[in-house]
Design a protein around this motif. Structure first.
Motif, short mmCIF file in Angstrom:
data_model
loop_
_atom_site.label_atom_id
_atom_site.label_comp_id
_atom_site.label_asym_id
_atom_site.label_seq_id
_atom_site.Cartn_x
_atom_site.Cartn_y
_atom_site.Cartn_z
N TRP A 85 -42.46 -29.70 21.40
CA TRP A 85 -41.48 -28.84 21.06
C TRP A 85 -40.22 -29.30 21.32
CZ3 TRP A 85 -42.46 -25.16 17.66
CH2 TRP A 85 -43.72 -24.45 17.59
N ASP A 86 -40.07 -30.44 21.87
CA ASP A 86 -38.72 -30.98 22.27
C ASP A 86 -37.56 -31.06 21.35
OD1 ASP A 86 -39.89 -31.96 24.59
OD2 ASP A 86 -40.05 -34.39 23.95
N ASN A 87 -37.94 -31.00 20.04
CA ASN A 87 -36.71 -30.93 19.03
C ASN A 87 -36.25 -29.51 19.10
OD1 ASN A 87 -35.81 -30.20 16.13
ND2 ASN A 87 -35.68 -32.52 16.16
N GLN A 88 -37.31 -28.46 19.03
CA GLN A 88 -36.91 -27.26 19.00
C GLN A 88 -36.40 -26.81 20.29
OE1 GLN A 88 -39.88 -28.17 17.53
NE2 GLN A 88 -39.01 -28.13 15.62
N MET A 89 -36.58 -27.02 21.37
CA MET A 89 -36.09 -26.78 22.66
C MET A 89 -34.61 -27.23 22.71
SD MET A 89 -38.49 -25.49 24.84
CE MET A 89 -38.40 -26.25 26.73
N MET A 90 -34.28 -28.48 22.08
CA MET A 90 -32.84 -29.08 22.22
C MET A 90 -32.19 -28.08 21.31
SD MET A 90 -32.71 -31.23 24.66
CE MET A 90 -31.17 -32.23 24.03
N PHE A 91 -32.70 -27.87 20.09
CA PHE A 91 -32.02 -27.36 18.93
C PHE A 91 -31.39 -25.98 19.42
CE2 PHE A 91 -31.70 -24.39 15.37
CZ PHE A 91 -30.63 -25.00 14.72
N PHE A 92 -32.35 -25.14 19.87
CA PHE A 92 -32.15 -23.71 20.23
C PHE A 92 -31.27 -23.50 21.56
CE2 PHE A 92 -35.16 -23.09 16.85
CZ PHE A 92 -34.65 -21.91 16.27
N TYR A 214 -50.01 -35.07 10.29
CA TYR A 214 -48.63 -35.04 9.91
C TYR A 214 -48.70 -35.32 8.22
CZ TYR A 214 -47.18 -35.16 14.78
OH TYR A 214 -47.11 -34.77 16.08
N GLY A 215 -49.72 -35.42 7.71
CA GLY A 215 -49.87 -35.59 6.34
C GLY A 215 -49.74 -37.31 6.04
N PHE A 216 -49.62 -38.26 7.01
CA PHE A 216 -49.66 -39.68 6.90
C PHE A 216 -50.53 -40.36 6.02
CE2 PHE A 216 -46.94 -39.38 11.27
CZ PHE A 216 -46.02 -39.06 10.47
N GLY A 226 -43.98 -43.25 16.20
CA GLY A 226 -43.46 -42.73 17.37
C GLY A 226 -44.12 -41.52 17.31
N LEU A 227 -44.30 -40.70 16.12
CA LEU A 227 -45.03 -39.37 16.35
C LEU A 227 -46.46 -39.54 16.50
CD1 LEU A 227 -43.60 -37.21 13.21
CD2 LEU A 227 -43.23 -36.71 15.71
N PRO A 302 -46.82 -30.77 5.55
CA PRO A 302 -48.16 -30.85 6.36
C PRO A 302 -48.35 -29.82 7.54
CG PRO A 302 -46.76 -32.37 7.32
CD PRO A 302 -46.08 -31.46 6.43
N HIS A 303 -49.41 -30.19 8.30
CA HIS A 303 -49.56 -29.13 9.43
C HIS A 303 -48.61 -29.18 10.45
CE1 HIS A 303 -52.20 -26.78 12.18
NE2 HIS A 303 -52.10 -27.61 12.98
N GLY A 304 -48.08 -30.36 10.76
CA GLY A 304 -47.25 -30.68 11.79
C GLY A 304 -45.80 -30.81 11.32
N MET A 305 -45.28 -29.85 10.49
CA MET A 305 -44.19 -29.78 9.69
C MET A 305 -43.07 -29.50 10.62
SD MET A 305 -44.27 -26.36 7.57
CE MET A 305 -44.56 -24.83 8.41
N ALA A 306 -43.49 -28.99 11.66
CA ALA A 306 -41.95 -28.87 12.72
C ALA A 306 -41.44 -30.05 13.16
CB ALA A 306 -42.44 -27.72 13.84
N SER A 307 -42.47 -31.10 13.34
CA SER A 307 -42.19 -32.36 13.88
C SER A 307 -41.67 -33.39 12.77
CB SER A 307 -43.23 -33.05 14.49
OG SER A 307 -43.67 -32.19 15.61
N THR A 308 -42.37 -33.18 11.50
CA THR A 308 -41.88 -34.09 10.46
C THR A 308 -40.70 -33.68 9.71
OG1 THR A 308 -43.46 -32.96 9.08
CG2 THR A 308 -44.11 -34.80 10.07
#
Length: 323
Positions: A85-92, A214-216, A226-227, A302-308
């Motif tokens: 959740w790094d991205n969401q933690m930093m954003f919020f 991630y739908g890769f 990196g993901l 994809p499933h991991g859309m919060a990261s992609t």
């Protein structure tokens, strides 16, 4: 050819580095050392810490932001950690919220338990964390297995603890194919997960993010190495036994009654190209069970859309939380 330092210059460099290191040690020696104690901690008095549950399990958590701000609690998927959740933690955090994420027992920096790796205990661990940090009016956001954890916890939470809930690519109502859930995935799928984990967990934890998570594996995918590596890093931090047990927890737990009991607003977000938790047997069914639900689906994600696609997901999360 690289330019070589003459012997005298090389000696000067070595002596300079030694002197600098010695100065740092001398300064450090004059600094006070803060004692660490879980039992003596004041709720919310540090940015990272651990709580100890009734069965002696240590649960690692991050707690960032003003303690007077509305808390958002993030619940990660299998077999990941709070770092997902790094991205969401930093954003919020930047939006003025208090942001919290924990490593589920058996995952990441929490105790590698060989027991208690099921939804009742997961929810009890969340309740213990909420009590320790005295979280009130919190928004709980769960991805995949974490979405099941959110449903199970919120349905049981004490009054005033929870304001809203968000399920992202989440497993409820139930993943497994049964007589009452004919559209679910057959047991053979989850047995395959268990077999792959025992046989070669490290390779399995590369195959999942490299492919469907991630739908890769889609022909037009923009692959992020990196993901993939970060998924592998997080997965390998946890315990094999806990990860093995958690497959049963996320696939066989029936969250139907949990969803019916939740009386706060719920946002259900799901990628329409989710290859891990197919949307037809999850979000499309879950929205019919919650009392105050909103369903938002994402074509091609994809499933991991919060990261992609964090910008898309974060904007919709913010709108729901503030709405």
């Amino acid at each position: 050819m690289d330019k070589q330092l003459p012997p005298a210059s090389a000696g000067m460099v070595v002596r300079r580095d030694v002197l600098a290191a010695g100065a740092l040690v001398a300064v450090a020696a004059t600094l006070p050392i803060a004692p660490y104690s879980n039992a003596a901690s004041t709720p919310g008095d540090r940015t990272m810490g651990k709580i100890t549950t009734k069965d002696g399990t240590e649960i690692f958590y991050k707690d960032w932001g003003a303690k007077t701000a509305q808390p958002i609690v993030f619940h990660h998927g299998w077999p990941l950690t709070a770092d997902d959740w790094d991205n969401q933690m930093m954003f919020f955090l930047g939006q003025g919220f208090r942001v919290i994420a924990h490593d589920r027992r058996g995952h990441g920096r929490s105790t590698q338990t060989d027991s208690g790796n099921e939804m009742d205990t997961y929810a009890a661990d969340v309740a213990a964390l909420a009590d320790h940090l005295d979280l009130r009016n919190a928004v709980h956001v769960g991805h995949s297995t974490g979405g099941g954890e959110v449903a199970h916890y919120v349905a049981r939470a004490r009054p005033g603890r929870v304001a809203k809930a968000v399920l992202i690519g989440a497993v409820p109502p139930i993943m497994l194919k049964t007589a009452v859930n004919p559209g679910g995935l057959p047991m053979e799928v989850f047995d395959g997960f268990r077999t792959a984990l025992v046989a070669n967990r490290a390779q399995f934890f590369l195959d999942v993010p490299t492919g469907p998570f991630y739908g890769f594996n889609r022909p037009d995918a923009k692959v992020s190495q990196g993901l993939i590596q970060n998924w592998w890093r997080q997965g390998m931090m946890g315990g094999a036994k806990a990860h093995y047990d958690c497959i049963k927890a996320f696939s066989e737990t029936d969250f139907t009654e949990d969803l019916k009991k939740i009386d706060v607003p719920v946002l259900i977000m799901h990628g329409e190209d989710d290859q891990i938790v197919p949307i037809a047997d999850s979000a499309h069914l879950a929205i019919k069970l919650v009392r105050k639900g909103t369903l938002k689906t994402y074509p091609g994600l994809p499933h991991g859309m919060a990261s992609t696609h964090p910008d898309v997901i974060n904007a919709d999360l913010l709108a729901f939380i503030k709405g």
